[in-house]
Every structure is written in structure tokens, then in C-alpha cells.
Design a protein around this motif. Structure first.
Motif, PDB file in Angstrom:
ATOM      1  N   ILE A   7       0.834  -1.208   0.000  1.00 35.97           N
ATOM      2  CA  ILE A   7       0.000   0.000   0.000  1.00 35.97           C
ATOM      3  C   ILE A   7       0.867   1.257   0.000  1.00 35.97           C
ATOM      4  O   ILE A   7       1.768   1.402   0.826  1.00 35.97           O
ATOM      5  CB  ILE A   7      -0.920   0.018   1.239  1.00 35.97           C
ATOM      6  N   TYR A   8       0.572   2.166  -0.927  1.00 33.03           N
ATOM      7  CA  TYR A   8       1.183   3.498  -0.921  1.00 33.03           C
ATOM      8  C   TYR A   8       0.090   4.523  -0.626  1.00 33.03           C
ATOM      9  O   TYR A   8      -0.879   4.643  -1.373  1.00 33.03           O
ATOM     10  CB  TYR A   8       1.822   3.831  -2.272  1.00 33.03           C
ATOM     11  N   GLU A  12      -1.665   8.466   7.073  1.00 37.53           N
ATOM     12  CA  GLU A  12      -1.349   7.342   7.969  1.00 37.53           C
ATOM     13  C   GLU A  12      -2.589   6.576   8.414  1.00 37.53           C
ATOM     14  O   GLU A  12      -2.587   5.342   8.458  1.00 37.53           O
ATOM     15  CB  GLU A  12      -0.584   7.847   9.192  1.00 37.53           C
ATOM     16  N   SER A  13      -3.653   7.302   8.728  1.00 35.77           N
ATOM     17  CA  SER A  13      -4.865   6.622   9.199  1.00 35.77           C
ATOM     18  C   SER A  13      -5.480   5.768   8.087  1.00 35.77           C
ATOM     19  O   SER A  13      -5.994   4.680   8.341  1.00 35.77           O
ATOM     20  CB  SER A  13      -5.886   7.640   9.718  1.00 35.77           C
ATOM     21  N   ARG A  14      -5.393   6.264   6.858  1.00 38.91           N
ATOM     22  CA  ARG A  14      -5.927   5.453   5.754  1.00 38.91           C
ATOM     23  C   ARG A  14      -5.043   4.233   5.510  1.00 38.91           C
ATOM     24  O   ARG A  14      -5.557   3.137   5.246  1.00 38.91           O
ATOM     25  CB  ARG A  14      -6.067   6.287   4.484  1.00 38.91           C
ATOM     26  N   ARG A  15      -3.743   4.419   5.603  1.00 39.00           N
ATOM     27  CA  ARG A  15      -2.847   3.257   5.469  1.00 39.00           C
ATOM     28  C   ARG A  15      -3.200   2.190   6.500  1.00 39.00           C
ATOM     29  O   ARG A  15      -3.288   1.010   6.183  1.00 39.00           O
ATOM     30  CB  ARG A  15      -1.375   3.669   5.664  1.00 39.00           C
ATOM     31  N   ASP A  16      -3.407   2.641   7.739  1.00 44.31           N
ATOM     32  CA  ASP A  16      -3.732   1.697   8.813  1.00 44.31           C
ATOM     33  C   ASP A  16      -5.072   1.012   8.556  1.00 44.31           C
ATOM     34  O   ASP A  16      -5.231  -0.188   8.814  1.00 44.31           O
ATOM     35  CB  ASP A  16      -3.772   2.420  10.164  1.00 44.31           C
ATOM     36  N   GLY A  32       3.338  -4.774   3.133  1.00 39.12           N
ATOM     37  CA  GLY A  32       4.027  -3.567   3.560  1.00 39.12           C
ATOM     38  C   GLY A  32       3.309  -2.317   3.078  1.00 39.12           C
ATOM     39  O   GLY A  32       2.341  -2.390   2.323  1.00 39.12           O
ATOM     40  N   ALA A  33       3.805  -1.141   3.542  1.00 34.48           N
ATOM     41  CA  ALA A  33       3.179   0.131   3.166  1.00 34.48           C
ATOM     42  C   ALA A  33       4.218   1.240   3.249  1.00 34.48           C
ATOM     43  O   ALA A  33       5.227   1.118   3.944  1.00 34.48           O
ATOM     44  CB  ALA A  33       2.000   0.439   4.087  1.00 34.48           C
ATOM     45  N   ALA A  34       3.945   2.329   2.526  1.00 36.32           N
ATOM     46  CA  ALA A  34       4.835   3.490   2.551  1.00 36.32           C
ATOM     47  C   ALA A  34       4.029   4.748   2.268  1.00 36.32           C
ATOM     48  O   ALA A  34       2.941   4.702   1.696  1.00 36.32           O
ATOM     49  CB  ALA A  34       5.947   3.325   1.518  1.00 36.32           C
ATOM     50  N   ALA A  35       4.594   5.891   2.694  1.00 35.25           N
ATOM     51  CA  ALA A  35       3.896   7.172   2.559  1.00 35.25           C
ATOM     52  C   ALA A  35       4.090   7.804   1.190  1.00 35.25           C
ATOM     53  O   ALA A  35       3.378   8.746   0.840  1.00 35.25           O
ATOM     54  CB  ALA A  35       4.366   8.136   3.640  1.00 35.25           C
ATOM     55  N   ASP A  36       5.066   7.322   0.425  1.00 38.45           N
ATOM     56  CA  ASP A  36       5.251   7.787  -0.947  1.00 38.45           C
ATOM     57  C   ASP A  36       6.123   6.776  -1.683  1.00 38.45           C
ATOM     58  O   ASP A  36       6.492   5.747  -1.127  1.00 38.45           O
ATOM     59  CB  ASP A  36       5.853   9.201  -1.011  1.00 38.45           C
ATOM     60  N   ASN A  57      -2.149  11.095  -5.249  1.00 41.41           N
ATOM     61  CA  ASN A  57      -1.547  12.325  -4.726  1.00 41.41           C
ATOM     62  C   ASN A  57      -0.761  12.059  -3.453  1.00 41.41           C
ATOM     63  O   ASN A  57      -1.338  11.789  -2.404  1.00 41.41           O
ATOM     64  CB  ASN A  57      -2.641  13.365  -4.457  1.00 41.41           C
ATOM     65  N   MET A  58       0.572  12.127  -3.565  1.00 44.96           N
ATOM     66  CA  MET A  58       1.456  11.970  -2.413  1.00 44.96           C
ATOM     67  C   MET A  58       2.605  12.957  -2.553  1.00 44.96           C
ATOM     68  O   MET A  58       2.945  13.348  -3.671  1.00 44.96           O
ATOM     69  CB  MET A  58       2.003  10.538  -2.341  1.00 44.96           C
TER      70      MET A  58
END
Length: 206
Positions: A7-8, A12-16, A32-36, A57-58
């Protein structure tokens, strides 16, 4: 084998939330996941996902660039774009760049899980609202012209196959006046021939 998902998303709350959703689904494995997409190449090599949930959009390296890198270096990985309804231009760009599907962030959890499974199986996923925007975008557009009512009349009659003389007789105008109208039509439509003018008529004024 469960579908491995990365997940990108910079939220943070949406990633969670997405992580929790995936982890509650036996058929799908959160990897795994990342913010960008700053470390995309390493992410793909380390986690080897089947499907990437990609926010458009990141900050730093956004989803459009992330999609481009995946299509170039990891073409076997399916990319499911996450977007908001007003991102029309970016949606069309991602279509051209080879995204596997498009979901809205407001789509239901069930729809998101279904979309992951569909793209993994080779399907093309598109939210109905996005599909409508795509159809509207690719439909021929009626172009606004600056033709006067009389010029439009002349162009219509030309498209019907009438000669300048026949148009002059039909509209009670002189041949010279019809010729002038025709020249004005060519100038305003930026065309150089009768065929182009008639093609314009059928495409935009019918």
C-alpha cells in the motif's frame, strides 16, 4: 496462495485502515506500506507484491511516477490506483500509463477487496463514476464556433452538396455574397478546403 498487497498512501490513518482491512481477509496478504514512492524499487524487490494499492496524490514521489516505475521495471505487478472523483486529468494519465484499475477512496471496503482480487485475476477495474468520466472524456466534443447564423446556413447547404450558385438562389443572395461567406467559414474554422469544412460540420454541428 494469498494475494500479496503493498500500500502506498501518505495518509497514515488510511494506510492503517487499508492494512486492517487486508489483514482481516484470508485471501489477501498485507506485505508492507509506505507514505510515498521514494523507495519504490527497493519496496517492490523486498516485498514482492502481486498488487499495489497506489494513492495518486502523495508528496515527494507521487503515484503517477510510482505507476510509471512499476510499469517499466516490474510489469508483472498490478497497480490499482486510489483517487478522488475530481482527479480527472490524473485518471486519464494513469489510464495511458497502464494502471490495472481505478477505485475511489470513498468506495466500500468490500468493493476495494473485490477490486484487488479482480486485477490480480487479470481484470480491469473501474469505479462506475470514473468510467462515466472516461466515456465523457473520449466522446467527440461539440466545438463552439463563431460562425454567424447565415454562415452556418451556408455551411449546412454546402454539406448537403449544393453549389455556390444553388445556395445563392436558395437564400436569395448574390454569388459574390455566398463566396464571401464561404471564405469567412474557411478562416473561422481554420480549414483550407470544402472537404475539411464539411467534415467539421458533420463532426461538430450535426
Amino acid at each position: 496462495m494469498p494475494i500479496k498487497v503493498f500500500i502506498y498512501d501518505d495518509n497514515e490513518s488510511r494506510r492503517d485502515s487499508l492494512k486492517a482491512l487486508v489483514e482481516l481477509t484470508p485471501e489477501i496478504l498485507f506485505t508492507g506500506a509506505a507514505a510515498d514512492c521514494s523507495n519504490l524499487a527497493n519496496d517492490m524487490k523486498s516485498y514482492e507484491p502481486d498488487v499495489v494499492l497506489m494513492d495518486i496524490n502523495m508528496p515527494n514521489v507521487d503515484g503517477m511516477e510510482g505507476l510509471r516505475q512499476i510499469r517499466q521495471s516490474f510489469p508483472h505487478i498490478k497497480v490499482l490506483m486510489q483517487t478522488v472523483f475530481d482527479d480527472s486529468e490524473k485518471i486519464f494519465t494513469s489510464i495511458r500509463n497502464g494502471a490495472s484499475g481505478y477505485i475511489l477512496k470513498k468506495d466500500s471496503p468490500q468493493r476495494i477487496l473485490q477490486a484487488i482480487q479482480e486485477v490480480h485475476e487479470g481484470g480491469a477495474v473501474m469505479n462506475p463514476g470514473i468510467a462515466q468520466k472516461v466515456l465523457e472524456f473520449f466522446q467527440p466534443k461539440k466545438t463552439k464556433t463563431t460562425l454567424t447564423e447565415r454562415e452556418t446556413q451556408v455551411l449546412t447547404l454546402l454539406a448537403e452538396g449544393l453549389s455556390y450558385k444553388m445556395i445563392a438562389d436558395k437564400l436569395a443572395l448574390s454569388f459574390h455574397t455566398v463566396n464571401t461567406h464561404a471564405k469567412n467559414i474557411y478562416e473561422k474554422l481554420h480549414v483550407a478546403s470544402l472537404g475539411e469544412a464539411i467534415a467539421y460540420y458533420y463532426k461538430n454541428l450535426q
